[in-house]
Design an enzyme around this catalytic site. Structure first.
Site, PDB file in Angstrom:
ATOM      1  N   CYS A 101       0.829  -1.211   0.000  1.00 36.40           N
ATOM      2  CA  CYS A 101       0.000   0.000   0.000  1.00 36.40           C
ATOM      3  C   CYS A 101       0.864   1.261   0.000  1.00 36.40           C
ATOM      4  O   CYS A 101       1.764   1.401   0.830  1.00 36.40           O
ATOM      5  CB  CYS A 101      -0.925  -0.006   1.223  1.00 36.40           C
ATOM      6  N   ASN A 201       0.030  -9.588 -11.210  1.00 32.18           N
ATOM      7  CA  ASN A 201      -0.958  -8.504 -11.111  1.00 32.18           C
ATOM      8  C   ASN A 201      -0.371  -7.252 -11.762  1.00 32.18           C
ATOM      9  O   ASN A 201       0.830  -7.055 -11.762  1.00 32.18           O
ATOM     10  CB  ASN A 201      -1.267  -8.264  -9.614  1.00 32.18           C
ATOM     11  N   GLY A 202      -1.264  -6.449 -12.316  1.00 33.84           N
ATOM     12  CA  GLY A 202      -0.838  -5.157 -12.823  1.00 33.84           C
ATOM     13  C   GLY A 202      -1.122  -4.951 -14.290  1.00 33.84           C
ATOM     14  O   GLY A 202      -0.580  -5.646 -15.140  1.00 33.84           O
ATOM     15  N   ARG A 226      -8.355  -2.844 -11.277  1.00 31.64           N
ATOM     16  CA  ARG A 226      -9.148  -1.750 -11.854  1.00 31.64           C
ATOM     17  C   ARG A 226     -10.019  -2.176 -13.027  1.00 31.64           C
ATOM     18  O   ARG A 226     -11.111  -1.628 -13.206  1.00 31.64           O
ATOM     19  CB  ARG A 226      -8.209  -0.601 -12.250  1.00 31.64           C
TER      20      ARG A 226
HETATM   21  C1  LIG Z   1      -8.948   2.184  -5.579  1.00 31.54           C
HETATM   22  C2  LIG Z   1      -7.887   1.164  -5.301  1.00 31.54           C
HETATM   23  C3  LIG Z   1      -7.824   0.563  -4.063  1.00 31.54           C
HETATM   24  C4  LIG Z   1      -6.844  -0.388  -3.788  1.00 31.54           C
HETATM   25  N1  LIG Z   1      -6.810  -0.974  -2.563  1.00 31.54           N
HETATM   26  C5  LIG Z   1      -5.886  -1.952  -2.297  1.00 31.54           C
HETATM   27  C6  LIG Z   1      -5.900  -2.651  -1.065  1.00 31.54           C
HETATM   28  O1  LIG Z   1      -6.756  -2.425  -0.191  1.00 31.54           O
HETATM   29  N2  LIG Z   1      -4.940  -3.597  -0.880  1.00 31.54           N
HETATM   30  C7  LIG Z   1      -3.985  -3.894  -1.825  1.00 31.54           C
HETATM   31  O2  LIG Z   1      -3.142  -4.767  -1.617  1.00 31.54           O
HETATM   32  N3  LIG Z   1      -3.985  -3.265  -3.013  1.00 31.54           N
HETATM   33  C8  LIG Z   1      -4.919  -2.319  -3.264  1.00 31.54           C
HETATM   34  N4  LIG Z   1      -4.943  -1.736  -4.498  1.00 31.54           N
HETATM   35  C9  LIG Z   1      -4.018  -2.211  -5.549  1.00 31.54           C
HETATM   36  C10 LIG Z   1      -4.680  -3.332  -6.368  1.00 31.54           C
HETATM   37  O3  LIG Z   1      -4.956  -4.454  -5.575  1.00 31.54           O
HETATM   38  C11 LIG Z   1      -3.782  -3.758  -7.542  1.00 31.54           C
HETATM   39  O4  LIG Z   1      -2.584  -4.272  -7.011  1.00 31.54           O
HETATM   40  C12 LIG Z   1      -3.453  -2.611  -8.487  1.00 31.54           C
HETATM   41  O5  LIG Z   1      -4.601  -1.849  -8.774  1.00 31.54           O
HETATM   42  C13 LIG Z   1      -2.827  -3.135  -9.781  1.00 31.54           C
HETATM   43  O6  LIG Z   1      -3.713  -4.009 -10.426  1.00 31.54           O
HETATM   44  P1  LIG Z   1      -4.637  -3.520 -11.676  1.00 31.54           P
HETATM   45  O7  LIG Z   1      -3.705  -2.908 -12.701  1.00 31.54           O
HETATM   46  O8  LIG Z   1      -5.291  -4.776 -12.156  1.00 31.54           O
HETATM   47  O9  LIG Z   1      -5.574  -2.500 -11.143  1.00 31.54           O
HETATM   48  C14 LIG Z   1      -5.890  -0.750  -4.791  1.00 31.54           C
HETATM   49  C15 LIG Z   1      -5.973  -0.135  -6.033  1.00 31.54           C
HETATM   50  C16 LIG Z   1      -6.936   0.811  -6.297  1.00 31.54           C
HETATM   51  C17 LIG Z   1      -6.983   1.441  -7.663  1.00 31.54           C
END
Ligand SMILES: Cc1cc2nc3c(=O)[nH]c(=O)nc-3n(C[C@H](O)[C@H](O)[C@H](O)COP(=O)(O)O)c2cc1C
Length: 331
Positions: A101, A201-202, A226
């Site tokens: 985080c 992830n990502g 997302r």
């Molecule tokens: C609004 C928001 C809230 C998130 N909250 C958390 C969280 O509570 N814990 C965590 O490990 N990652 C959190 N993330 C990160 C996501 O779990 C993920 O690792 C990151 O968005 C990359 O993946 P994506 O490209 O598929 O979105 C958050 C991301 C966003 C955009």
């Protein structure tokens, strides 16, 4: 079939933990639409340990979404261990530890992404949680705290050694927030070094990219964040691409029905007024890929309950249906 420790999942597609998003209603929806595993929002270990009622509410779950991964964050090994026990007592089937985080208020306590610069603390936390936690334990990391050499490989080896059952890698540095691109090469490097399942992830924004990250990095599972907000169908689209070679978009009627279902689930848990507030942002996400949605945003902003929600989506979806009838523009 995909296993994390002794928990068997129907597939290797995982809904990412997302604060403010992956509440119970959202998790129920993505689970029904094909996610093999859903994860809670991150939950303060200290809040759980001191018995804070609001923090405890985050543990609310439903049998239909299980097994549920509950993510905890904190910097104190004893509080993390106690929080894990409380989460398991309340239905967590997997415990996930947040080590990524980027929020300032989390970092300044030494938790979340700050742990990546403190391997000793990582070892203490994972060891303490492992000792009390009789369900599978996973850890979610980033590439490192700030730009430079990655620590993901070293941290991965360490958490494996401390007994973690799987590792999720979001290959951005913590200080990057969500800017730039996820560097999937980091996932490949971690996968080469450790034996426990690695979840990539990502920036997986389409079914094709979900297939690509698996083949390109060799990761065992895929975590999506997302892209599922506004498109919870992405999980069934990935499964469908794999099984039938196509990934159809949902019909307009399905999209409308899901918005109403989402609101009904939220209302049941939060009450109509709070559900309406939460739903405004969700509606923008659910419609952002559709024509004319910008023009309807002012209507969405006025949603205060079921009546105004139903009126706003009726008028928007009629507009879309008219466009579909006259120009064949939409699925
Ligand atoms: C609004 C928001 C809230 C998130 N909250 C958390 C969280 O509570 N814990 C965590 O490990 N990652 C959190 N993330 C990160 C996501 O779990 C993920 O690792 C990151 O968005 C990359 O993946 P994506 O490209 O598929 O979105 C958050 C991301 C966003 C955009």
């Amino acid at each position: 079939m995909f296993c994390i420790g002794n928990v068997r999942l129907e597939n290797n597609l995982i809904m990412a933990p997302m604060a403010g998003i992956t509440n119970l209603p959202f998790r129920m929806i993505v689970k029904r639409l094909g996610a093999g595993l859903v994860t809670s929002e991150m939950i303060s270990a200290m809040g759980l340990a001191i018995g804070d009622k609001k923090t405890r509410d985050y543990l609310m779950s439903d049998p239909a979404e299980r097994p549920l991964a509950v993510q905890i964050f904190g910097a104190k090994p004893e509080a993390m261990a106690l929080a894990a026990e409380i989460a398991v007592e309340n239905g967590a089937g997997i415990i996930d530890i947040n080590m990524g985080c980027p929020a300032k208020k989390v970092i300044k306590t030494g938790a979340g992404g700050a742990l990546l610069r403190d391997p000793k603390k990582v070892r203490e936390i994972v060891t303490a949680v492992r000792k009390v936690c009789h369900v599978p334990l996973t850890v979610k990391i980033r590439s490192g705290l700030s730009a430079g050499p990655t620590v993901a490989e070293e941290i991965g080896l360490m958490v494996e050694d401390c007994g973690a059952d799987a590792l999720t890698v979001h290959p951005r540095f913590v200080t990057q927030g969500f800017s730039g691109h996820a560097d999937w090469a980091v996932i490949s490097r971690v996968k080469e070094r450790i034996k426990i399942p690695v979840i990539g992830n990502g920036d997986i924004v389409s079914p094709v990219l979900a297939q690509k990250i698996l083949t390109q990095t060799g990761c065992d599972g895929v975590m999506i964040g997302r892209a599922a907000v506004g498109n919870p169908w992405i999980f069934q689209q990935i499964l469908s691409l794999e099984n039938n070679g196509n990934a159809a978009e949902p019909l307009l009627s399905e999209r409308k029905g899901l918005i109403l279902e989402h609101f009904a689930l939220l209302s049941r848990i939060k009450g109509e007024i709070r559900a309406a507030k939460n739903m405004r942002g969700m509606l923008i996400s659910y419609t952002k890929c559709l024509p004319g949605s910008r023009c309807f945003r002012s209507k969405f902003a006025n949603i205060s309950g079921l009546d105004t929600l139903a009126a706003a989506i009726d008028s928007y979806f009629s507009f879309l249906q008219d466009g579909l009838n006259s120009e064949n523009l939409l699925p």
